[in-house]
Motif scaffolding. Sequence first.
Motif, PDB file in Angstrom:
ATOM      1  N   VAL A  62       0.840  -1.195   0.000  1.00 52.23           N
ATOM      2  CA  VAL A  62       0.000   0.000   0.000  1.00 52.23           C
ATOM      3  C   VAL A  62       0.879   1.250   0.000  1.00 52.23           C
ATOM      4  N   LEU A  63       1.940   1.227   0.797  1.00 50.80           N
ATOM      5  CA  LEU A  63       2.864   2.358   0.853  1.00 50.80           C
ATOM      6  C   LEU A  63       3.523   2.591  -0.497  1.00 50.80           C
ATOM      7  N   LYS A  64       3.886   1.523  -1.172  1.00 55.29           N
ATOM      8  CA  LYS A  64       4.555   1.646  -2.464  1.00 55.29           C
ATOM      9  C   LYS A  64       3.631   2.183  -3.544  1.00 55.29           C
ATOM     10  N   GLU A  65       2.386   1.677  -3.570  1.00 55.29           N
ATOM     11  CA  GLU A  65       1.466   2.023  -4.656  1.00 55.29           C
ATOM     12  C   GLU A  65       0.630   3.258  -4.357  1.00 55.29           C
ATOM     13  N   LYS A  66       0.612   3.678  -3.082  1.00 55.32           N
ATOM     14  CA  LYS A  66      -0.081   4.911  -2.678  1.00 55.32           C
ATOM     15  C   LYS A  66      -1.576   4.890  -3.025  1.00 55.32           C
ATOM     16  N   ARG A  67      -2.221   3.740  -2.853  1.00 52.80           N
ATOM     17  CA  ARG A  67      -3.658   3.652  -3.100  1.00 52.80           C
ATOM     18  C   ARG A  67      -4.235   2.468  -2.338  1.00 52.80           C
ATOM     19  N   GLY A  68      -5.553   2.528  -2.094  1.00 55.66           N
ATOM     20  CA  GLY A  68      -6.217   1.467  -1.370  1.00 55.66           C
ATOM     21  C   GLY A  68      -7.556   1.946  -0.846  1.00 55.66           C
ATOM     22  N   VAL A  69      -8.056   1.263   0.196  1.00 53.64           N
ATOM     23  CA  VAL A  69      -9.328   1.620   0.803  1.00 53.64           C
ATOM     24  C   VAL A  69      -9.116   1.871   2.297  1.00 53.64           C
TER      25      VAL A  69
ATOM     26  N   PHE B 221      -5.616   1.921   4.650  1.00 53.49           N
ATOM     27  CA  PHE B 221      -5.057   3.122   5.272  1.00 53.49           C
ATOM     28  C   PHE B 221      -4.957   2.945   6.790  1.00 53.49           C
ATOM     29  N   ALA B 222      -5.939   2.244   7.378  1.00 53.09           N
ATOM     30  CA  ALA B 222      -5.866   1.964   8.807  1.00 53.09           C
ATOM     31  C   ALA B 222      -4.702   1.030   9.113  1.00 53.09           C
ATOM     32  N   HIS B 223      -4.558  -0.038   8.326  1.00 54.32           N
ATOM     33  CA  HIS B 223      -3.445  -0.968   8.517  1.00 54.32           C
ATOM     34  C   HIS B 223      -2.099  -0.259   8.346  1.00 54.32           C
ATOM     35  N   LEU B 224      -1.993   0.584   7.331  1.00 52.65           N
ATOM     36  CA  LEU B 224      -0.746   1.305   7.094  1.00 52.65           C
ATOM     37  C   LEU B 224      -0.396   2.194   8.283  1.00 52.65           C
ATOM     38  N   ALA B 225      -1.374   2.958   8.761  1.00 57.04           N
ATOM     39  CA  ALA B 225      -1.124   3.852   9.891  1.00 57.04           C
ATOM     40  C   ALA B 225      -0.682   3.064  11.119  1.00 57.04           C
TER      41      ALA B 225
ATOM     42  N   ASP C  66     -24.114   2.691   1.743  1.00 59.96           N
ATOM     43  CA  ASP C  66     -23.095   2.777   2.787  1.00 59.96           C
ATOM     44  C   ASP C  66     -22.255   1.501   2.817  1.00 59.96           C
ATOM     45  N   ALA C  67     -21.241   1.493   3.644  1.00 61.61           N
ATOM     46  CA  ALA C  67     -20.354   0.332   3.729  1.00 61.61           C
ATOM     47  C   ALA C  67     -19.716   0.284   5.102  1.00 61.61           C
ATOM     48  N   SER C  68     -19.113  -0.855   5.406  1.00 58.78           N
ATOM     49  CA  SER C  68     -18.312  -0.937   6.619  1.00 58.78           C
ATOM     50  C   SER C  68     -17.134   0.029   6.505  1.00 58.78           C
ATOM     51  N   HIS C  69     -16.624   0.457   7.641  1.00 59.76           N
ATOM     52  CA  HIS C  69     -15.534   1.429   7.634  1.00 59.76           C
ATOM     53  C   HIS C  69     -14.461   0.993   8.627  1.00 59.76           C
ATOM     54  N   ALA C  70     -13.259   1.509   8.444  1.00 60.82           N
ATOM     55  CA  ALA C  70     -12.146   1.178   9.327  1.00 60.82           C
ATOM     56  C   ALA C  70     -11.302   2.420   9.565  1.00 60.82           C
ATOM     57  N   TRP C  71     -10.776   2.532  10.769  1.00 59.54           N
ATOM     58  CA  TRP C  71      -9.871   3.625  11.115  1.00 59.54           C
ATOM     59  C   TRP C  71      -8.939   3.121  12.216  1.00 59.54           C
ATOM     60  N   PHE C  72      -8.162   3.973  12.846  1.00 63.54           N
ATOM     61  CA  PHE C  72      -7.228   3.504  13.863  1.00 63.54           C
ATOM     62  C   PHE C  72      -7.328   4.352  15.120  1.00 63.54           C
ATOM     63  N   ALA C  73      -6.769   3.825  16.196  1.00 62.92           N
ATOM     64  CA  ALA C  73      -6.698   4.574  17.460  1.00 62.92           C
ATOM     65  C   ALA C  73      -5.310   4.412  18.043  1.00 62.92           C
ATOM     66  N   ILE C  74      -4.825   5.434  18.713  1.00 65.11           N
ATOM     67  CA  ILE C  74      -3.529   5.401  19.376  1.00 65.11           C
ATOM     68  C   ILE C  74      -3.764   5.632  20.871  1.00 65.11           C
ATOM     69  N   PHE C  75      -2.985   4.936  21.699  1.00 68.11           N
ATOM     70  CA  PHE C  75      -3.194   5.042  23.147  1.00 68.11           C
ATOM     71  C   PHE C  75      -2.358   6.177  23.723  1.00 68.11           C
ATOM     72  N   ILE C  76      -3.027   7.013  24.545  1.00 66.19           N
ATOM     73  CA  ILE C  76      -2.362   8.126  25.214  1.00 66.19           C
ATOM     74  C   ILE C  76      -2.784   8.106  26.676  1.00 66.19           C
ATOM     75  N   PRO C  77      -1.844   7.924  27.607  1.00 67.23           N
ATOM     76  CA  PRO C  77      -2.194   7.929  29.029  1.00 67.23           C
ATOM     77  C   PRO C  77      -3.003   9.170  29.402  1.00 67.23           C
TER      78      PRO C  77
ATOM     79  N   PRO D 129      -7.827   8.250   8.712  1.00 68.71           N
ATOM     80  CA  PRO D 129      -7.005   8.767   7.611  1.00 68.71           C
ATOM     81  C   PRO D 129      -7.725   8.801   6.272  1.00 68.71           C
ATOM     82  N   THR D 130      -8.783   8.020   6.105  1.00 67.58           N
ATOM     83  CA  THR D 130      -9.538   8.051   4.848  1.00 67.58           C
ATOM     84  C   THR D 130     -10.234   9.389   4.662  1.00 67.58           C
ATOM     85  N   ASN D 131     -10.658   9.994   5.774  1.00 65.98           N
ATOM     86  CA  ASN D 131     -11.413  11.244   5.716  1.00 65.98           C
ATOM     87  C   ASN D 131     -10.706  12.411   6.396  1.00 65.98           C
ATOM     88  N   ASP D 132      -9.469  12.185   6.884  1.00 61.40           N
ATOM     89  CA  ASP D 132      -8.649  13.245   7.464  1.00 61.40           C
ATOM     90  C   ASP D 132      -9.337  13.935   8.641  1.00 61.40           C
ATOM     91  N   LEU D 133      -9.769  13.146   9.612  1.00 60.53           N
ATOM     92  CA  LEU D 133     -10.444  13.730  10.775  1.00 60.53           C
ATOM     93  C   LEU D 133     -10.355  12.807  11.993  1.00 60.53           C
TER      94      LEU D 133
END
Length: 293
Positions: free
Chosen positions: A178-185, A189-193, A226-237, A246-250
Amino acid sequence: MKYRVRHLTEYLYGAPVTLCYNMAHLLPRDTHNQRCLSRRILVSPTPVYQTEGEDYYGNPTFYFSVQEPHKKLAIDVECYFEIEQNDLSNQLTLHGLTCGELRQQLASASSTELRMVKEYTLNSTHIHRSEELANYARSCFQDDIPVLQASMDFTHKIFEEFKFDPTATSVSTPPEQVLKEKRGVCQDFAHLAIACIRSLGLPARYMSGYLETLPPPGQEKLVGADASHAWFAIFIPDLGWVEFDPTNDLMPNEQHIVTAWGRDYADVTPLQGVIFDGGDSQALNVSVDVQRV
């Protein structure tokens, strides 16, 4: 805000399936700002056995077994949610924990919470840490940069540099490709992040659910659009798990509906199982509707 979500999954087989066992991650979970008001799940043909449970990550699970011959399997889930809006306006400026400070806290892991969180810094089924992935995100996650600001900057970086392309990848496409080709769903983008953040020694997890999408002005919303969606979370104490899309920049708010979370997609696959017979071919149809109530 209240929502109704209907998720219909249909499998069509080339020959009758004589027996199937399945586990679904399709039922909603409650979170700090999300509450499920009601839910129902219908399976056709009628299962001979079904039960609800909870997986290692606390996600609701639904197990069922169909033991009559069938060429079509349908799983119809309908849920009603109430979601409270998060106050995200001040988070980026008020919380100043830096990436370097978070790495130091993880290294000492002085609390049970931090020791448990370290699981999300390790490799998983679809994500393997690498220097290549670390280098892509390194400029965003310098030691002196606040973690929240770094995560938002990295979310924007992916949004700007990658193209949404549903034909470019599959469920097994590795983040390096995904990083090499710069495209996906969204899943890519969640997996990459997550892969990049873990490669830098920080904890990140995979979020699965739905996103309310609105039609262009003057047009009606299409049923099943509509469709299923995916994003990521980071842990902060002190804050816990903070989410980024990252798909929608928010930073997800009341339009994101959570069904499950885990290390990556493999932990929260919507439907997985074993079938007997079924022929050499099968087709999958998925329809999702997210409506404000």
